[in-house]
Design a protein around this motif. Structure first.
Motif, PDB file in Angstrom:
ATOM      1  N   HIS A   1      -7.429   2.439   2.990  1.00  0.00           N
ATOM      2  CA  HIS A   1      -6.785   1.986   1.757  1.00  0.00           C
ATOM      3  C   HIS A   1      -5.441   1.333   2.055  1.00  0.00           C
ATOM      4  O   HIS A   1      -4.768   1.667   3.039  1.00  0.00           O
ATOM      5  CB  HIS A   1      -6.579   3.163   0.799  1.00  0.00           C
ATOM      6  CG  HIS A   1      -7.850   3.745   0.284  1.00  0.00           C
ATOM      7  ND1 HIS A   1      -8.782   3.017  -0.412  1.00  0.00           N
ATOM      8  CD2 HIS A   1      -8.338   5.022   0.360  1.00  0.00           C
ATOM      9  CE1 HIS A   1      -9.795   3.797  -0.742  1.00  0.00           C
ATOM     10  NE2 HIS A   1      -9.552   5.016  -0.281  1.00  0.00           N
ATOM     11  N   HIS A   2      -5.081   0.414   1.186  1.00  0.00           N
ATOM     12  CA  HIS A   2      -3.783  -0.250   1.300  1.00  0.00           C
ATOM     13  C   HIS A   2      -2.667   0.797   1.147  1.00  0.00           C
ATOM     14  O   HIS A   2      -2.637   1.518   0.140  1.00  0.00           O
ATOM     15  CB  HIS A   2      -3.647  -1.314   0.214  1.00  0.00           C
ATOM     16  CG  HIS A   2      -2.553  -2.291   0.460  1.00  0.00           C
ATOM     17  ND1 HIS A   2      -2.760  -3.519   1.032  1.00  0.00           N
ATOM     18  CD2 HIS A   2      -1.220  -2.208   0.210  1.00  0.00           C
ATOM     19  CE1 HIS A   2      -1.606  -4.159   1.125  1.00  0.00           C
ATOM     20  NE2 HIS A   2      -0.658  -3.390   0.634  1.00  0.00           N
ATOM     21  N   PRO A   3      -1.745   0.915   2.102  1.00  0.00           N
ATOM     22  CA  PRO A   3      -0.672   1.919   2.012  1.00  0.00           C
ATOM     23  C   PRO A   3       0.154   1.750   0.740  1.00  0.00           C
ATOM     24  O   PRO A   3       0.599   0.647   0.413  1.00  0.00           O
ATOM     25  CB  PRO A   3       0.179   1.648   3.261  1.00  0.00           C
ATOM     26  CG  PRO A   3      -0.746   0.969   4.204  1.00  0.00           C
ATOM     27  CD  PRO A   3      -1.662   0.148   3.358  1.00  0.00           C
ATOM     28  N   GLY A   4       0.332   2.840   0.017  1.00  0.00           N
ATOM     29  CA  GLY A   4       1.127   2.809  -1.210  1.00  0.00           C
ATOM     30  C   GLY A   4       0.358   2.407  -2.437  1.00  0.00           C
ATOM     31  O   GLY A   4       0.922   2.390  -3.542  1.00  0.00           O
ATOM     32  N   SER A   5      -0.931   2.093  -2.296  1.00  0.00           N
ATOM     33  CA  SER A   5      -1.737   1.705  -3.470  1.00  0.00           C
ATOM     34  C   SER A   5      -2.199   2.955  -4.222  1.00  0.00           C
ATOM     35  O   SER A   5      -2.102   4.075  -3.722  1.00  0.00           O
ATOM     36  CB  SER A   5      -2.952   0.890  -3.016  1.00  0.00           C
ATOM     37  OG  SER A   5      -3.833   1.715  -2.247  1.00  0.00           O
ATOM     38  N   LYS A   6      -2.710   2.738  -5.416  1.00  0.00           N
ATOM     39  CA  LYS A   6      -3.173   3.871  -6.230  1.00  0.00           C
ATOM     40  C   LYS A   6      -4.337   4.595  -5.539  1.00  0.00           C
ATOM     41  O   LYS A   6      -4.390   5.829  -5.528  1.00  0.00           O
ATOM     42  CB  LYS A   6      -3.605   3.387  -7.614  1.00  0.00           C
ATOM     43  CG  LYS A   6      -4.009   4.527  -8.540  1.00  0.00           C
ATOM     44  CD  LYS A   6      -4.327   4.015  -9.934  1.00  0.00           C
ATOM     45  CE  LYS A   6      -4.700   5.175 -10.867  1.00  0.00           C
ATOM     46  NZ  LYS A   6      -4.997   4.704 -12.236  1.00  0.00           N
ATOM     47  N   ASP A   7      -5.247   3.829  -4.940  1.00  0.00           N
ATOM     48  CA  ASP A   7      -6.393   4.437  -4.256  1.00  0.00           C
ATOM     49  C   ASP A   7      -5.928   5.311  -3.098  1.00  0.00           C
ATOM     50  O   ASP A   7      -6.462   6.411  -2.882  1.00  0.00           O
ATOM     51  CB  ASP A   7      -7.334   3.355  -3.744  1.00  0.00           C
ATOM     52  CG  ASP A   7      -8.076   2.648  -4.872  1.00  0.00           C
ATOM     53  OD1 ASP A   7      -8.187   3.247  -5.965  1.00  0.00           O
ATOM     54  OD2 ASP A   7      -8.525   1.506  -4.661  1.00  0.00           O
ATOM     55  N   GLN A   8      -4.929   4.831  -2.376  1.00  0.00           N
ATOM     56  CA  GLN A   8      -4.444   5.591  -1.228  1.00  0.00           C
ATOM     57  C   GLN A   8      -3.739   6.879  -1.671  1.00  0.00           C
ATOM     58  O   GLN A   8      -3.976   7.954  -1.128  1.00  0.00           O
ATOM     59  CB  GLN A   8      -3.486   4.738  -0.387  1.00  0.00           C
ATOM     60  CG  GLN A   8      -3.117   5.353   0.950  1.00  0.00           C
ATOM     61  CD  GLN A   8      -1.737   5.969   0.975  1.00  0.00           C
ATOM     62  OE1 GLN A   8      -0.780   5.375   0.491  1.00  0.00           O
ATOM     63  NE2 GLN A   8      -1.630   7.175   1.529  1.00  0.00           N
TER      64      GLN A   8
END
Length: 455
Positions: free
Chosen positions: A221-228
């Motif tokens: 997941h993209h670091p700092g994203s909601k999914d992460q």
């Protein structure tokens, strides 16, 4: 109070963070798993080493300044620009006499330490006539013109030096990592040159297979994203992903409850993502690359979230980031195995530099070997001269014995006694008998002849 949070392996905080330090735990501990162990008020937590060569001096100055109530209050209300500009340093004139005395002592100790380092360095190259005052100028974290007093200028220089050093630390880390990767490739290619065609093909196939195996991992997941963050919320915190709340998440991962997410607290959030790609048990996974990946993730989040660039994330900054489109619909994240870490030209330049270093080391080794051989030759020559001299002395002694002359002593002196002289211990005996020697000046009468007839 804002205090020190410095990453032990990466040391990347600004001096503003050094003077606004956040207590933190090592990065290899997943802070998301720490529950019910919040920061205890007044508890003393050891801060990791900053990596600066004046780390201990920096910490001691901070500890002493913290004991002054006036300075501590000013620090709490100071903003980043006041600290950077040196305005805060001028408050040093208002601290208590006891604090200033202690700071003076710390500075004298640091100057003495630096002078000792200078002397040790100069002694190693057998230099003489050391000008310590001139050489102290190379150290920019203190005022060398007044080695006995800690002044506002000293605090200002300490802040600016640490700011500059720590700002450049990430850049240095990236450069060192790039060299590490190029060295790995250089050594691999050099090893292949030593193999025959069949073994070389097997090694190449194994290398490609390991690369493929390393790249076969779950989506990162993209670091700092909601999914992460939701993944951390669910898997590390054990909470319902449908109840994800950014404000609660922030407070949960603000481990020391200081109102900020520092760089270590951020890096701990990436542990789950890194575990998807790296496993210390796998031959194809390099843990050095994992730490570089962690560093890049943290830098990316800081660039996206840290609005005032103080390397600390406030609750307001965090919540504002969760309102952005990138938080909900981020771009895909490229891991290191999906990036070109260096070009062929960069590798050739690196190899050329290595070759140059090897040539220099080889030349030094040859010079040292020549010096060794010359010293050995001189030693052998001296030994031969010594043996010749001993042989000559021996021949001279034998010749003197053959001629009836007394032998020579160890130093070549002749061993003989002129007439009238006696050896020590051969003094004439007393006429009355016994072992008593004659008194000084007494002339011994000649012994009576046995053939003389008495009347």
């Amino acid at each position: 109070m804002k205090w020190l949070a410095v990453l032990p392996q990466q040391c990347i905080l600004l001096t503003t963070c050094l003077l606004m330090a956040l207590e933190a735990v090592p990065i290899d501990i997943d802070k998301t798993k720490v529950k019910g162990e919040g920061h205890v008020e007044g508890e003393k937590v050891e801060n990791p080493d900053t990596g600066l060569y004046y780390d201990e001096y920096l910490r001691q100055v901070i500890d002493v300044l913290e004991t002054d109530k006036h300075f501590r209050e000013k620090l709490q209300t100071a903003d980043i620009e006041e600290i950077k500009s040196g305005k805060l340093s001028r408050e040093l004139d208002l601290v208590s006499h006891h604090v200033r005395t202690r700071l003076d002592e710390l500075k004298r100790q640091e100057v003495a330490r630096l002078r000792m380092l200078i002397k040790a360095k100069m002694d190693s190259v057998q230099d003489t006539g050391i000008d310590h005052q001139a050489l102290l100028k190379q150290f920019e974290h203190l005022n060398h013109q007044n080695p006995d007093k800690f002044e506002p200028k000293d605090l200002d220089m300490l802040i600016k030096a640490a700011t500059s050093d720590l700002e450049n630390y990430d850049k240095t880390r990236h450069e060192e990592f790039k060299k590490y990767e190029m060295m790995k490739e250089h050594e691999r290619r050099e090893y292949l040159k030593t193999l025959d065609e069949e073994k070389r093909q097997r090694e190449e196939s194994k290398f490609e297979e390991m690369k493929k195996k390393h790249g076969d991992h779950p989506k990162v997941h993209h670091p700092g994203s909601k999914d992460q963050l939701k993944e951390v919320w669910e898997e590390a915190d054990g909470l319902d992903p449908n109840e994800f709340d950014p404000k609660t998440f922030f407070k949960l991962h603000d481990v020391n409850n200081d109102g900020f997410l520092d760089e270590q607290e951020l890096e701990a959030l990436f542990t789950k993502e890194l575990e998807k790609v790296y496993d210390p048990k796998n031959e194809e996974d390099d843990m050095v690359e994992m730490e570089e990946e962690r560093l890049r993730m943290r830098e990316h989040v800081m660039n996206e979230v840290d609005i005032n660039k103080d390397r600390l994330v406030t609750l307001e900054e965090f919540l504002r980031a969760t309102e952005k489109k990138e938080f909900l619909e981020p771009d895909s994240w490229e891991t290191l195995d999906q990036q070109q870490l260096f070009t062929e030209d960069e590798l050739k330049e690196f190899e050329s530099h290595i070759s140059q270093q090897e040539d220099e080391l080889r030349k030094k080794a040859e010079d040292l070997q020549k010096q060794k051989e010359e010293l050995q030759r001189q030693h052998d020559q001296l030994q031969a001269q010594k043996q010749e001299l001993q042989q000559v002395v021996k021949q001279m002694e034998q010749k003197k014995l053959q001629q009836g002359n007394p032998p020579a002593g160890p130093a070549g002196e002749l061993k003989f006694q002129p007439p009238g002289e006696h050896k020590v211990g051969d003094a004439p005996k007393h006429p009355a008998g016994g072992d008593q020697p004659l008194p000084p000046g007494h002339v011994q009468e000649p012994a009576a002849r046995t053939d003389q007839v008495h009347p």
